[in-house]
Design a protein around this motif. Sequence first.
Motif, PDB file in Angstrom:
ATOM      1  N   PRO A   1      -0.606  17.552  25.864  1.00  0.00           N
ATOM      2  CA  PRO A   1      -0.077  16.362  26.525  1.00  0.00           C
ATOM      3  C   PRO A   1      -0.508  16.296  27.977  1.00  0.00           C
ATOM      4  O   PRO A   1      -0.766  17.317  28.609  1.00  0.00           O
ATOM      5  CB  PRO A   1       1.448  16.532  26.405  1.00  0.00           C
TER       6      PRO A   1
ATOM      7  N   PRO B   1       4.957  11.808  25.034  1.00  0.00           N
ATOM      8  CA  PRO B   1       4.181  11.327  26.173  1.00  0.00           C
ATOM      9  C   PRO B   1       4.025   9.820  26.133  1.00  0.00           C
ATOM     10  O   PRO B   1       4.397   9.159  25.152  1.00  0.00           O
ATOM     11  CB  PRO B   1       2.829  12.036  25.999  1.00  0.00           C
TER      12      PRO B   1
ATOM     13  N   SER C   1       1.153  15.828  30.490  1.00  0.00           N
ATOM     14  CA  SER C   1       2.114  16.381  31.438  1.00  0.00           C
ATOM     15  C   SER C   1       1.921  17.874  31.676  1.00  0.00           C
ATOM     16  O   SER C   1       2.634  18.474  32.438  1.00  0.00           O
ATOM     17  CB  SER C   1       3.537  16.144  30.926  1.00  0.00           C
TER      18      SER C   1
ATOM     19  N   PHE D   1       4.688  20.471  24.440  1.00  0.00           N
ATOM     20  CA  PHE D   1       5.369  19.357  25.095  1.00  0.00           C
ATOM     21  C   PHE D   1       6.801  19.689  25.467  1.00  0.00           C
ATOM     22  O   PHE D   1       7.319  19.193  26.467  1.00  0.00           O
ATOM     23  CB  PHE D   1       5.344  18.099  24.223  1.00  0.00           C
TER      24      PHE D   1
ATOM     25  N   HIS E   1      10.659  10.685  28.426  1.00  0.00           N
ATOM     26  CA  HIS E   1       9.474  11.539  28.418  1.00  0.00           C
ATOM     27  C   HIS E   1       9.776  12.838  29.165  1.00  0.00           C
ATOM     28  O   HIS E   1       8.901  13.684  29.319  1.00  0.00           O
ATOM     29  CB  HIS E   1       8.290  10.831  29.089  1.00  0.00           C
TER      30      HIS E   1
END
Length: 349
Positions: free
Chosen positions: A336, A35, A338, A231, A190
């Motif tokens: 994370p 990240p 995301s 992730f 990423h």
Amino acid sequence: MITVTGANKHYGNFAALDNVTLDIPSGSLTALLGPSGSGKSTLLRSIAGLETLDSGIVTIAGRDVTHISPQKRDIGFVFQHYAAFKHMSVRDNVAFGLKIRKRPKPEIAKRVDELLGIVGLDGFQHRYPAQLSGGQRQRMALARALAVDPQVLLLDEPFGALDAKVRTDLRTWLRRLHEEVHVTTVLVTHDQEEALDVADRIAVLNKGRIEQVGTPEDLYDRPENDFVMSFLGPVAKLNGKLVRPHDIRVGRDPAMAQAQLEGTAESAGVTRATVERVVHLGFEVRVELRNAATGDLFAAQVTRGDSEALRLSEGETVYARATRLPQLPENVIEQPESAGVGEPLTTSK
């Protein structure tokens, strides 16, 4: 081989790199994945010599380059933004590094023509950067980096400024290019899908440290901890367990998955849930569900055929179970940024 040993880099009180050690095999395409703020770009720039480490050693092909300038490290570098010479043609952009090294003109012409053919820009020699698409400009930048025949090619999110379709096409192209030129390549990204698609090996970084290094298959199927699993691809929480959405079975029978053997995926049990949303993603369908007992959101991923057979609709009650569970420690983690819909904030003790 590139070897980073005990690398530390601080910006004030912020540890961008925290005792990082990493081996990158010769001829490999290794992705640094993590990240924002994880240290991946700082690590790449330290290999390039664009950042000075507080402590630690960087070697390239057995040579200690820790205190050597970038120009003497025998590397090619491609940034997210193309940094093209706007007043120069494609040919002159690609030839620039060779010209400043005072290579013979016939050698320059041969090398440039060869590279333009490899990167698919044959016939574009006399165009200027403004006359190229974003993907073409990035391929020109890669040709320019490769022109000087570097030992190492460093790519800092090279496709980040491009739209999704062009990024997908260039990922495929980069993989083919690497198989042709075999230069040791390090890619910062990423984008989990990009890393899984392109790289031979992936190093996952988090808060300045390396969490795990391995092949895409190793990291996806055998993550060493919750962060790596969370992730590297989507996750859902089912009965307190982290599970991949495509490993969740959805049905209407409450007895569809009664636990049979302790320690198997079935021992996670059955979860009663309410369908919140059905999202069609081409061949796959994401079913967003709410746990009836806890109120938590999670997502299952099913095929279009299964979705049509089930005829799922919002508001109805279904049952879900895991068909496969990774062997992960059960502890509270920070996910994370995301993480998407249905992805957990914690796992349960």
